[in-house]
Design a protein around this motif. Structure first.
Motif, short mmCIF file in Angstrom:
data_model
loop_
_atom_site.label_atom_id
_atom_site.label_comp_id
_atom_site.label_asym_id
_atom_site.label_seq_id
_atom_site.Cartn_x
_atom_site.Cartn_y
_atom_site.Cartn_z
N CYS A 92 0.83 -1.21 0.00
CA CYS A 92 0.00 0.00 0.00
C CYS A 92 0.86 1.26 0.00
CB CYS A 92 -0.91 0.02 1.23
SG CYS A 92 -1.91 -1.47 1.46
N ALA A 93 0.27 2.36 -0.45
CA ALA A 93 0.96 3.65 -0.45
C ALA A 93 -0.05 4.77 -0.27
CB ALA A 93 1.73 3.85 -1.75
N THR A 94 0.43 5.89 0.21
CA THR A 94 -0.41 7.07 0.37
C THR A 94 -0.27 7.99 -0.85
OG1 THR A 94 1.37 8.21 1.56
CG2 THR A 94 -0.28 7.04 2.88
N TYR A 95 -1.33 8.74 -1.13
CA TYR A 95 -1.28 9.77 -2.16
C TYR A 95 -2.29 10.85 -1.80
CZ TYR A 95 -5.57 7.73 -4.18
OH TYR A 95 -6.85 7.27 -4.38
N THR A 96 -2.21 11.99 -2.46
CA THR A 96 -3.11 13.10 -2.16
C THR A 96 -4.14 13.27 -3.27
OG1 THR A 96 -1.61 14.71 -3.18
CG2 THR A 96 -1.39 14.34 -0.81
N LYS A 97 -5.31 13.71 -2.87
CA LYS A 97 -6.41 13.96 -3.79
C LYS A 97 -7.01 15.32 -3.48
CE LYS A 97 -10.89 12.07 -5.26
NZ LYS A 97 -11.87 10.95 -5.10
N GLU A 98 -7.30 16.08 -4.53
CA GLU A 98 -7.92 17.39 -4.36
C GLU A 98 -9.43 17.22 -4.15
OE1 GLU A 98 -6.72 20.46 -4.26
OE2 GLU A 98 -4.60 20.12 -4.78
N VAL A 99 -9.92 17.67 -3.00
CA VAL A 99 -11.35 17.62 -2.69
C VAL A 99 -11.77 18.99 -2.18
CG1 VAL A 99 -13.14 16.54 -1.29
CG2 VAL A 99 -11.21 15.17 -2.09
N ASP A 100 -12.62 19.66 -2.97
CA ASP A 100 -13.11 21.00 -2.58
C ASP A 100 -11.95 21.94 -2.27
OD1 ASP A 100 -15.75 20.13 -2.84
OD2 ASP A 100 -15.81 19.42 -0.78
N ASP A 101 -10.99 21.97 -3.17
CA ASP A 101 -9.84 22.88 -3.07
C ASP A 101 -8.94 22.60 -1.87
OD1 ASP A 101 -10.54 24.27 -5.38
OD2 ASP A 101 -11.90 25.58 -4.27
N ARG A 102 -8.99 21.41 -1.34
CA ARG A 102 -8.06 21.03 -0.27
C ARG A 102 -7.53 19.63 -0.54
NH1 ARG A 102 -10.46 17.95 3.92
NH2 ARG A 102 -12.67 17.51 3.54
N LYS A 103 -6.35 19.36 -0.03
CA LYS A 103 -5.70 18.08 -0.25
C LYS A 103 -6.10 17.09 0.84
CE LYS A 103 -1.62 19.65 -2.80
NZ LYS A 103 -0.13 19.66 -2.84
N VAL A 104 -6.52 15.90 0.39
CA VAL A 104 -6.91 14.83 1.29
C VAL A 104 -5.97 13.65 1.06
CG1 VAL A 104 -8.74 13.23 1.96
CG2 VAL A 104 -9.32 15.57 1.30
N THR A 105 -5.49 13.03 2.13
CA THR A 105 -4.61 11.87 1.99
C THR A 105 -5.43 10.61 1.80
OG1 THR A 105 -2.91 12.89 3.39
CG2 THR A 105 -2.79 10.51 3.09
N LYS A 106 -5.12 9.87 0.75
CA LYS A 106 -5.82 8.62 0.43
C LYS A 106 -4.81 7.47 0.45
CE LYS A 106 -9.60 8.75 -1.13
NZ LYS A 106 -10.94 8.63 -0.51
N GLN A 107 -5.34 6.25 0.38
CA GLN A 107 -4.50 5.06 0.34
C GLN A 107 -4.85 4.22 -0.88
OE1 GLN A 107 -4.92 2.91 4.02
NE2 GLN A 107 -4.19 4.62 5.29
N ALA A 108 -3.85 3.61 -1.46
CA ALA A 108 -4.06 2.76 -2.63
C ALA A 108 -3.30 1.46 -2.45
CB ALA A 108 -3.60 3.46 -3.91
N ILE A 109 -3.87 0.37 -2.99
CA ILE A 109 -3.18 -0.92 -3.00
C ILE A 109 -2.43 -1.03 -4.32
CG2 ILE A 109 -3.46 -3.42 -3.03
CD1 ILE A 109 -5.88 -3.11 -1.25
N ILE A 110 -1.12 -1.18 -4.24
CA ILE A 110 -0.29 -1.29 -5.44
C ILE A 110 -0.36 -2.71 -6.00
CG2 ILE A 110 2.07 -1.10 -6.33
CD1 ILE A 110 2.51 0.97 -4.04
N GLU A 111 -0.27 -3.69 -5.11
CA GLU A 111 -0.38 -5.08 -5.51
C GLU A 111 -0.76 -5.91 -4.29
OE1 GLU A 111 2.12 -8.24 -8.29
OE2 GLU A 111 2.50 -6.08 -8.38
N LYS A 112 -1.39 -7.06 -4.55
CA LYS A 112 -1.86 -7.93 -3.46
C LYS A 112 -1.50 -9.37 -3.78
CE LYS A 112 -6.04 -8.74 -0.68
NZ LYS A 112 -7.46 -8.32 -0.49
N TRP A 113 -1.04 -10.12 -2.77
CA TRP A 113 -0.64 -11.50 -2.94
C TRP A 113 -1.32 -12.37 -1.88
CZ3 TRP A 113 2.65 -7.36 -2.59
CH2 TRP A 113 3.41 -7.04 -3.72
N LYS A 114 -1.70 -13.57 -2.27
CA LYS A 114 -2.20 -14.57 -1.32
C LYS A 114 -1.07 -15.55 -1.09
CE LYS A 114 -6.36 -16.26 -1.83
NZ LYS A 114 -7.50 -17.08 -2.34
N ILE A 115 -0.70 -15.76 0.18
CA ILE A 115 0.44 -16.63 0.46
C ILE A 115 0.04 -17.94 1.15
CG2 ILE A 115 2.02 -14.69 0.57
CD1 ILE A 115 2.06 -15.06 3.62
N ALA A 116 -1.21 -18.06 1.59
CA ALA A 116 -1.67 -19.31 2.20
C ALA A 116 -3.19 -19.31 2.20
CB ALA A 116 -1.14 -19.47 3.62
#
Length: 256
Positions: free
Chosen positions: A56-80
Motif C-alpha cells: 500500500c501507499a499514500t497519495y493526495t487527492k484534491e477535494v473542494d480545493d483542499r488536499k486529502v490523503t488517500k491510500q491505494a493498493i499497489i499489488e496484493k498476494w495470497k500466500i496461504a
C-alpha cells in the motif's frame, strides 16, 4: 467456557494474531521482498481461510480545493489458504516477491507499507502493518544525477491523483519537481516536473513538463493561462546512460 472463548474470539478478543517479519525493510525498486508471516493461535482453534499481503501507499487527492490523503493498493498476494490454527499454536509462512517497479519511492510525505491480513469467517480479521523504505533503482538514480549535474535541485516529490489519460495502473502518479539553481537553465525556467513510468528495470518512460519562466506581458498572460507549460514523453534505456545528460539537456533546452 469453550463457547464463551469462541464468542470472544469472534470479536477479536483472544483471537489468532499475525506478525510479519521482513528480512529487509529498505529496498530498491525491482528488488525482492522476503520475510515470514507468523500466525499465533489464540484461546480457541480457528479456521483461517487466507493469508494475504497488500503493498500500500499514500497519495493526495484534491477535494473542494483542499488536499486529502488517500491510500491505494499497489499489488496484493495470497500466500496461504484454508488451514486451522490451534489454540496457542504457532505457524510460519515464508514469502518472496519482487517490489513492483511502479511502487513510489519513499520521499517527502509518501509512505509505503505491507499490510498483512488473516481472513477468518465470522470473526474480526487480525492485521499487521510493516513500513518499507523504497529507494530508486539505477535508472531513476541516473536521471536524478543528471538533473543535479544540469543545475537542478529536487524541490518536491508528491504522489497525487491525476486524470486517467496521464496515469497507468494506479490511481496516482509520483511527481518530482526540479528547480534550476545554477547552470544554463537558471533564470530561463521556473521548474521541470518529471513522472517515471518504468517498463522494465532497463527501460523507463519519462513524462516531462517544462515550465518556462514568464517573460514580459505576453509571457505573463501565457503563464496565467498555463500556456507556458510543455509536456513531452521520452523513453530511456540502459544503453542511454552514457549519453543521458546530453540528451536530457538538449530536450529541456528545446522547450526552455
Amino acid at each position: 467456557m469453550g463457547l464463551f472463548n469462541k464468542v470472544l474470539a469472534s470479536i477479536g478478543i483472544g483471537s489468532a494474531k499475525v506478525d510479519t517479519k521482513l528480512h529487509e525493510s529498505q529496498l530498491s525498486l525491482g528488488e525482492r521482498i522476503t520475510g515470514v508471516v507468523e500466525v499465533t493461535g489464540g484461546n480457541v482453534d480457528q479456521d483461517i481461510d487466507d493469508i494475504y499481503l497488500s503493498l500500500c501507499a499514500t497519495y493526495t487527492k484534491e477535494v473542494d480545493d483542499r488536499k486529502v490523503t488517500k491510500q491505494a493498493i499497489i499489488e496484493k498476494w495470497k500466500i496461504a489458504q484454508s488451514f486451522v490454527i490451534r489454540a496457542g499454536e504457532k505457524k510460519e509462512f515464508p514469502f518472496s516477491f519482487s517490489l513492483p517497479l511502479d511502487t513510489p519511492i519513499t520521499v517527502g510525505k509518501t509512505r509505503v507499507w505491507l499490510h498483512t491480513g488473516l481472513d477468518i469467517k465470522n470473526a474480526v480479521d487480525p492485521t499487521d502493518e510493516d513500513y518499507i523504505r523504497v529507494q530508486p533503482n539505477r535508472m531513476m538514480n541516473e536521471v536524478f544525477r543528471v538533473m543535479e549535474n544540469l543545475g537542478f535541485r529536487l524541490k518536491e516529490a508528491e504522489c497525487k491523483e491525476v486524470a486517467h489519460y496521464v496515469r497507468k495502473n494506479l490511481p496516482f502518479v509520483q511527481e518530482f519537481e526540479f528547480v534550476p539553481t545554477s547552470g544554463e537553465f537558471r533564470g530561463k525556467l521556473d521548474e521541470v516536473e518529471m513522472i517515471f513510468f518504468p517498463h522494465t528495470p532497463q527501460e523507463c518512460e519519462l513524462l516531462i513538463q517544462v515550465d518556462r519562466r514568464a517573460r514580459g506581458l505576453a509571457g505573463l498572460f501565457a503563464e496565467a493561462l498555463d500556456l507556458d507549460e510543455t509536456f513531452v514523453r521520452v523513453t530511456i534505456h540502459e544503453q542511454h546512460i552514457q549519453t543521458l545528460q546530453t540528451e536530457l539537456a538538449a530536450l529541456i533546452r528545446r522547450y526552455a
